[in-house]
Design a protein around this motif. Structure first.
Motif, PDB file in Angstrom:
ATOM      1  N   UNK A 144       0.840  -1.205   0.000  1.00 12.66           N
ATOM      2  CA  UNK A 144       0.000   0.000   0.000  1.00 12.66           C
ATOM      3  C   UNK A 144       0.871   1.250   0.000  1.00 12.66           C
ATOM      4  N   UNK A 145       0.395   2.266  -0.714  1.00 10.96           N
ATOM      5  CA  UNK A 145       1.047   3.583  -0.699  1.00 10.96           C
ATOM      6  C   UNK A 145       0.023   4.612  -0.214  1.00 10.96           C
ATOM      7  N   UNK A 146       0.457   5.473   0.685  1.00  5.71           N
ATOM      8  CA  UNK A 146      -0.371   6.576   1.183  1.00  5.71           C
ATOM      9  C   UNK A 146       0.247   7.895   0.711  1.00  5.71           C
ATOM     10  N   UNK A 147      -0.580   8.932   0.643  1.00  3.04           N
ATOM     11  CA  UNK A 147      -0.090  10.269   0.268  1.00  3.04           C
ATOM     12  C   UNK A 147      -0.696  11.207   1.304  1.00  3.04           C
ATOM     13  N   UNK A 148       0.126  11.593   2.266  1.00  6.44           N
ATOM     14  CA  UNK A 148      -0.401  12.220   3.484  1.00  6.44           C
ATOM     15  C   UNK A 148       0.083  13.644   3.650  1.00  6.44           C
ATOM     16  N   UNK A 149      -0.803  14.466   4.167  1.00  7.53           N
ATOM     17  CA  UNK A 149      -0.453  15.838   4.514  1.00  7.53           C
ATOM     18  C   UNK A 149       0.302  15.857   5.830  1.00  7.53           C
ATOM     19  N   UNK A 150       1.369  16.660   5.880  1.00  5.69           N
ATOM     20  CA  UNK A 150       2.122  16.808   7.139  1.00  5.69           C
ATOM     21  C   UNK A 150       1.249  17.376   8.246  1.00  5.69           C
ATOM     22  N   UNK A 151       0.164  18.061   7.869  1.00  5.68           N
ATOM     23  CA  UNK A 151      -0.706  18.709   8.852  1.00  5.68           C
ATOM     24  C   UNK A 151      -1.683  17.724   9.492  1.00  5.68           C
ATOM     25  N   UNK A 152      -1.836  16.548   8.876  1.00 16.92           N
ATOM     26  CA  UNK A 152      -2.849  15.607   9.369  1.00 16.92           C
ATOM     27  C   UNK A 152      -2.362  14.948  10.652  1.00 16.92           C
ATOM     28  N   UNK A 153      -3.315  14.703  11.528  1.00 11.74           N
ATOM     29  CA  UNK A 153      -3.015  14.084  12.827  1.00 11.74           C
ATOM     30  C   UNK A 153      -2.316  12.724  12.652  1.00 11.74           C
TER      31      UNK A 153
ATOM     32  N   UNK B 277      -3.271  17.173  -5.110  1.00 11.89           N
ATOM     33  CA  UNK B 277      -2.625  17.383  -3.803  1.00 11.89           C
ATOM     34  C   UNK B 277      -1.127  17.577  -3.958  1.00 11.89           C
ATOM     35  N   UNK B 278      -0.565  16.993  -5.034  1.00 16.27           N
ATOM     36  CA  UNK B 278       0.880  17.106  -5.224  1.00 16.27           C
ATOM     37  C   UNK B 278       1.317  18.574  -5.366  1.00 16.27           C
ATOM     38  N   UNK B 279       0.376  19.409  -5.784  1.00 15.69           N
ATOM     39  CA  UNK B 279       0.706  20.825  -5.944  1.00 15.69           C
ATOM     40  C   UNK B 279       0.760  21.551  -4.597  1.00 15.69           C
ATOM     41  N   UNK B 280       0.251  20.909  -3.570  1.00 13.12           N
ATOM     42  CA  UNK B 280       0.338  21.493  -2.227  1.00 13.12           C
ATOM     43  C   UNK B 280       1.704  21.120  -1.636  1.00 13.12           C
ATOM     44  N   UNK B 281       2.286  21.993  -0.828  1.00 16.85           N
ATOM     45  CA  UNK B 281       3.679  21.754  -0.394  1.00 16.85           C
ATOM     46  C   UNK B 281       3.834  20.655   0.654  1.00 16.85           C
ATOM     47  N   UNK B 282       2.773  20.295   1.337  1.00 17.60           N
ATOM     48  CA  UNK B 282       2.952  19.496   2.554  1.00 17.60           C
ATOM     49  C   UNK B 282       2.534  18.038   2.406  1.00 17.60           C
ATOM     50  N   UNK B 283       2.356  17.543   1.176  1.00 19.44           N
ATOM     51  CA  UNK B 283       1.968  16.137   1.004  1.00 19.44           C
ATOM     52  C   UNK B 283       3.187  15.288   0.655  1.00 19.44           C
ATOM     53  N   UNK B 284       3.275  14.106   1.274  1.00 19.79           N
ATOM     54  CA  UNK B 284       4.382  13.191   1.020  1.00 19.79           C
ATOM     55  C   UNK B 284       3.865  11.764   0.905  1.00 19.79           C
ATOM     56  N   UNK B 285       4.598  10.953   0.136  1.00 19.26           N
ATOM     57  CA  UNK B 285       4.246   9.540  -0.020  1.00 19.26           C
ATOM     58  C   UNK B 285       4.823   8.705   1.119  1.00 19.26           C
ATOM     59  N   UNK B 286       4.064   7.712   1.512  1.00 16.81           N
ATOM     60  CA  UNK B 286       4.489   6.747   2.531  1.00 16.81           C
ATOM     61  C   UNK B 286       4.186   5.352   2.008  1.00 16.81           C
ATOM     62  N   UNK B 287       5.084   4.419   2.227  1.00 18.82           N
ATOM     63  CA  UNK B 287       4.850   3.018   1.871  1.00 18.82           C
ATOM     64  C   UNK B 287       4.580   2.209   3.138  1.00 18.82           C
TER      65      UNK B 287
END
Lengths: 159, 159
Positions: B47-56, B114-124
């Motif tokens: 699974x791959x997630x794409x998460x905002x740094x701001x999310x809890x 979302x990729x255009x927003x600065x705070x999203x990153x991929x997680x495996x």
């Protein structure tokens, strides 16, 4: 805390019939574990679960009562757009009175069948804090006392 | 472990586009926390997630990478009847190559925005163990090695 958000939290809990539990795994120690469960509620706005002793999440709660329950109200616009509420709290075994049993079996009819199985028991979720995400980016914490105060009026009005 | 159950697990992961995460709360220390996230997958069946740094949940994973992800395939017969899979594992930040990014944006089109927003990153999500509930009472554990071996054939066949 705006009244609007408290009411949104109450409505999510009032209408929810399924939720996702996060418990602490007893078999993979300390690891968080997500699982599904049907949910009902009492007249004070607290979630009630009816769990099999054989289920993994029940064994987890018997070892550590800390849990959270996620409820969602889809807006059919993708996962970030739906309203969702995470109730963070503790679960404890409950012996409901006849009125509460009648209420719960009306809310979740299949529980009347499970009651005939020997290994199902009721659990009440006592909230500590709630996290409401009322659409994209609209996240906020709700104190349990604020929620329960509002729920005490709303759940009686709508029951 | 029957091949049928391994294939059921692969299919759930292959088709899932939303999941529920269970993470360990950094703000209510050690408490399990359930939250929703969109999910994609790589060609190895992870699974791959794409998460905002701001999310809890992202703050939780930054403090402790242990998580589980629940995926469901409703059978529209009540919560106990649907097939569901909990992947128990660890999440780690990922810099995907161009092929994986193209795959993920096809799987979850809103991620391209979302990729255009600065705070999203991929997680495996690297799986440790999986728990499959393939209908009422049909629960079983799946070892990550067994799952990944089967996924290596199925995900390539169907991509």
């Amino acid at each position: 805390m705006s009244q609007e958000r408290l009411i949104a939290a109450c409505q999510l809990i009032h209408h929810a019939r399924t939720g996702v539990l996060a418990t602490l795994s007893h078999s993979i120690e300390g690891h968080p574990m997500a699982s599904t469960a049907a949910v009902g509620n009492d007249a004070q706005g607290q979630l009630i679960l009816f769990l099999s002793k054989l289920a993994e999440h029940t064994r987890n709660l018997e070892a550590d009562p800390r849990l959270s329950v996620l409820l969602t109200r889809p807006k059919e616009q993708g996962v970030h757009e739906e309203a969702r509420l995470t109730i963070i709290g503790k679960a404890e075994r409950l012996c409901p009175d006849a009125a509460l049993i009648a209420r719960l079996f009306q809310q979740v009819p299949q529980w009347a069948h499970y009651q005939q199985l020997p290994d199902f028991h009721f659990w009440r979720v006592t909230p500590l804090r709630l996290r409401l995400i009322n659409g994209f980016g609209a996240a906020s914490w709700i104190a349990a006392t604020d929620y329960l105060k509002t729920a005490a009026t709303i759940f009686i009005d709508h029951d």
